[in-house]
Design an enzyme around this catalytic site. Structure first.
Site, PDB file in Angstrom:
ATOM      1  N   GLU A 115      26.997  12.706   8.683  1.00 54.21           N
ATOM      2  CA  GLU A 115      27.588  12.172   7.446  1.00 54.21           C
ATOM      3  C   GLU A 115      28.874  12.878   7.024  1.00 54.21           C
ATOM      4  OE1 GLU A 115      24.356  12.289   4.644  1.00 54.21           O
ATOM      5  OE2 GLU A 115      23.015  11.201   5.985  1.00 54.21           O
ATOM      6  N   GLU A 168      17.556   6.564  12.015  1.00 52.37           N
ATOM      7  CA  GLU A 168      16.804   6.746  10.757  1.00 52.37           C
ATOM      8  C   GLU A 168      16.437   5.386  10.157  1.00 52.37           C
ATOM      9  OE1 GLU A 168      18.777   9.462   8.044  1.00 52.37           O
ATOM     10  OE2 GLU A 168      19.489  10.730   9.670  1.00 52.37           O
TER      11      GLU A 168
HETATM   12  O1  G3I Z   1       8.785  20.106  -0.381  1.00 50.16           O
HETATM   13  C1  G3I Z   1       9.361  20.210  -1.691  1.00 50.16           C
HETATM   14  C2  G3I Z   1       8.289  20.351  -2.740  1.00 50.16           C
HETATM   15  O2  G3I Z   1       7.607  21.553  -2.537  1.00 50.16           O
HETATM   16  C3  G3I Z   1       8.954  20.328  -4.129  1.00 50.16           C
HETATM   17  O3  G3I Z   1       7.969  20.360  -5.097  1.00 50.16           O
HETATM   18  C4  G3I Z   1       9.782  19.066  -4.297  1.00 50.16           C
HETATM   19  C5  G3I Z   1      10.521  19.060  -5.634  1.00 50.16           C
HETATM   20  O4  G3I Z   1      11.695  18.293  -5.562  1.00 50.16           O
HETATM   21  O5  G3I Z   1      10.738  19.016  -3.268  1.00 50.16           O
HETATM   22  C6  G3I Z   1      10.186  18.960  -1.972  1.00 50.16           C
HETATM   23  O6  G3I Z   1      11.225  18.924  -1.038  1.00 50.16           O
HETATM   24  C7  G3I Z   1      11.937  17.711  -0.940  1.00 50.16           C
HETATM   25  C8  G3I Z   1      11.864  17.245   0.511  1.00 50.16           C
HETATM   26  O7  G3I Z   1      12.677  16.122   0.678  1.00 50.16           O
HETATM   27  C9  G3I Z   1      10.435  16.912   0.964  1.00 50.16           C
HETATM   28  O8  G3I Z   1       9.970  15.791   0.309  1.00 50.16           O
HETATM   29  C10 G3I Z   1      13.379  17.981  -1.324  1.00 50.16           C
HETATM   30  O9  G3I Z   1      13.464  18.272  -2.708  1.00 50.16           O
HETATM   31  C11 G3I Z   1      14.223  16.765  -1.028  1.00 50.16           C
HETATM   32  O10 G3I Z   1      15.592  17.073  -1.253  1.00 50.16           O
HETATM   33  C12 G3I Z   1      14.052  16.375   0.431  1.00 50.16           C
HETATM   34  O11 G3I Z   1      14.732  15.169   0.645  1.00 50.16           O
HETATM   35  C13 G3I Z   1      15.053  14.898   1.988  1.00 50.16           C
HETATM   36  C14 G3I Z   1      16.527  14.511   2.033  1.00 50.16           C
HETATM   37  O12 G3I Z   1      16.867  14.084   3.342  1.00 50.16           O
HETATM   38  C15 G3I Z   1      17.426  15.679   1.689  1.00 50.16           C
HETATM   39  O13 G3I Z   1      17.290  16.676   2.659  1.00 50.16           O
HETATM   40  C16 G3I Z   1      14.192  13.753   2.467  1.00 50.16           C
HETATM   41  O14 G3I Z   1      12.829  14.191   2.577  1.00 50.16           O
HETATM   42  C17 G3I Z   1      14.682  13.277   3.820  1.00 50.16           C
HETATM   43  O15 G3I Z   1      13.968  12.116   4.202  1.00 50.16           O
HETATM   44  C18 G3I Z   1      16.159  12.943   3.735  1.00 50.16           C
HETATM   45  O16 G3I Z   1      16.610  12.548   5.012  1.00 50.16           O
HETATM   46  C19 G3I Z   1      18.000  12.212   5.101  1.00 50.16           C
HETATM   47  C20 G3I Z   1      18.481  12.669   6.471  1.00 50.16           C
HETATM   48  O17 G3I Z   1      18.237  14.031   6.661  1.00 50.16           O
HETATM   49  C21 G3I Z   1      19.982  12.364   6.646  1.00 50.16           C
HETATM   50  N1  G3I Z   1      20.237  10.959   6.397  1.00 50.16           N
HETATM   51  C22 G3I Z   1      19.731  10.419   5.136  1.00 50.16           C
HETATM   52  C23 G3I Z   1      18.235  10.708   4.992  1.00 50.16           C
HETATM   53  C24 G3I Z   1      17.675  10.090   3.728  1.00 50.16           C
HETATM   54  O18 G3I Z   1      18.245  10.689   2.591  1.00 50.16           O
END
Ligand code: G3I
Length: 383
Positions: free
Chosen positions: A166, A272
């Site tokens: 990205e 994805e």
């Molecule tokens: O695990 C913690 C949990 O302990 C906490 O209580 C909670 C509070 O916000 O957060 C949890 O972590 C989150 C994690 O996902 C697991 O669910 C993070 O905040 C959250 O930022 C994270 O989001 C991920 C996001 O990327 C940002 O990294 C998504 O799971 C993930 O599916 C998403 O994937 C991205 C790809 O890497 C790149 N392309 C887009 C795609 C979708 O956004």
């Protein structure tokens, strides 16, 4: 007018309604079901993202789904810099090692996601001990050390990497991330040179982005890849994320963009894939502040996890159209990966509206298969 394919789909859909009304699907029936990976064998790999819980437990129902249906896997978050190496010298390696072992033991192709991404990268990466922004050379060195670490710990098991994620905006300009600000407009090029020097020889190095039907971004990706190829900058594949919805982008739009990207000569990886069933377009066109959006009965019609059969079949039809298109392009597509296994794992439960219960994948939250799963398998088997 119904063509042969839509007639088949209608029959499949009708059969599914009758089957689900008349019988209970037993575990034995599910276990014997042809897997997605068999349905698309010889065409492209079929993958899914896993999380730490899944890779820690071979008996997790979702882990069993991965073994039955997928021959490629990506970790959703565990390799991102923030999770993997949150502070200098501190590493979180349990989930990455479990993933490497699980994929190796089960003959599943492992994908590393992601080496360099502006998001989910901790602040310390860009700063020195005094809190000042690093020089270009110091940041390039830090990137090199990360690639070296990956090669040392996972080089034998992970041979495909999203190297840069990205880094290009919708309008085709370079994203002004800290990587770009510190290194300059050759950040992507430098990342690929480092990855090539540090990852094991033969590793597949991918540029990965979303919105790969937006003209500005696609034009820049194509220009960049052609330029890299002409100058010998090592890049091996283009990642088309595929976070799509029920209406957008159109099949014609995806079709022409896959053709244009494939014309670079690089293989494509759909990295994805998910379909935002509840939709998002109207939130963006209304130019609302996304942070303030909350779930309401209007935008969150199935909050209790019960996805109606007619909606499931609509989702299956959209997926079937997309997979028919992927089959048309199969000579240029090496892999199609779903972003999650079940609906419960999807990031779309939190975006763009916090707290919605969305239905983007082929398995329900309880790990039971959707009608859409069989519809996608049928498309593969018909070819
Ligand atoms: O695990 C913690 C949990 O302990 C906490 O209580 C909670 C509070 O916000 O957060 C949890 O972590 C989150 C994690 O996902 C697991 O669910 C993070 O905040 C959250 O930022 C994270 O989001 C991920 C996001 O990327 C940002 O990294 C998504 O799971 C993930 O599916 C998403 O994937 C991205 C790809 O890497 C790149 N392309 C887009 C795609 C979708 O956004």
């Amino acid at each position: 007018m119904l063509n042969r394919f839509s007639l088949n789909l209608s029959l499949t859909a009708a059969a599914l309604v009758i089957i689900s009304a008349c019988t209970t699907t037993t575990q034995a029936t599910l276990d014997k079901q042809v897997g997605l990976k068999e349905a698309y064998a010889g065409k492209f790999l079929i993958g899914a993202t896993m999380n730490g819980t899944m890779v820690a437990n071979n008996n997790d129902p979702k882990t069993k789904i991965v073994k039955q249906h997928f021959n490629a896997a990506t970790m959703d978050n565990a390799f991102k810099w923030e999770r993997f190496n949150p502070e200098p010298g501190i590493y979180s390696l349990d989930a990455p090692h479990n993933f490497a072992k699980f994929t190796n033991d089960n003959n599943i192709t492992a994908i590393g996601h992601v080496l360099f991404w502006h998001s989910q990268t901790p602040d310390w990466v860009f700063k020195d001990a005094q809190g000042n922004l690093l020089s270009r050379d110091a940041l390039l060195q830090r990137m090199r050390e990360r690639a070296q670490f990956m090669a040392r710990h996972f080089g034998d098991q992970i041979k495909i990497w999203d190297v840069v994620n990205e880094a290009i905006e919708d309008d085709g300009s370079w994203r002004k991330s800290l990587y770009n600000q510190i290194i300059g407009d050759d950040f992507i090029e430098q990342a690929f040179i480092i990855a090539n020097e540090e990852l094991p020889a033969g590793s597949t190095k991918i540029y990965n982005d979303y919105g790969m039907t937006r003209p500005g971004r696609v034009a820049t990706v194509i220009k960049m890849v052609n330029d890299f190829k002409a100058r010998g900058v090592p890049i091996d594949a283009i990642g088309v994320q595929g976070h799509w919805s029920m209406d957008e982008p159109t099949i014609a739009d995806i079709d022409s963009n896959l053709s244009a990207l494939a014309a670079t000569g690089l293989p494509l990886h759909v990295t994805e894939l998910d379909i935002d069933y509840l939709g998002r377009e109207h939130f963006f066109s209304a130019n609302v502040d996304l942070k303030k959006l909350v779930a309401t009965p209007e935008n969150n019609p199935y909050p209790d996890g019960n996805f109606p059969t007619d909606a499931d079949i609509k989702l299956g039809k959209r997926y079937a159209d997309i997979f028919n298109l992927f089959l048309k392009h199969h000579q240029n597509i090496d892999r199609v990966t779903f972003w999650g296994v079940t609906d419960a794992d999807s990031w779309l439960n939190g975006w763009p509206v916090a707290g919605r219960t969305n239905y983007p994948l082929l398995f329900n939250s309880d790990a039971s298969p959707k009608a859409a799963l069989q519809m996608v398998i049928d498309v593969g088997l018909q070819h």
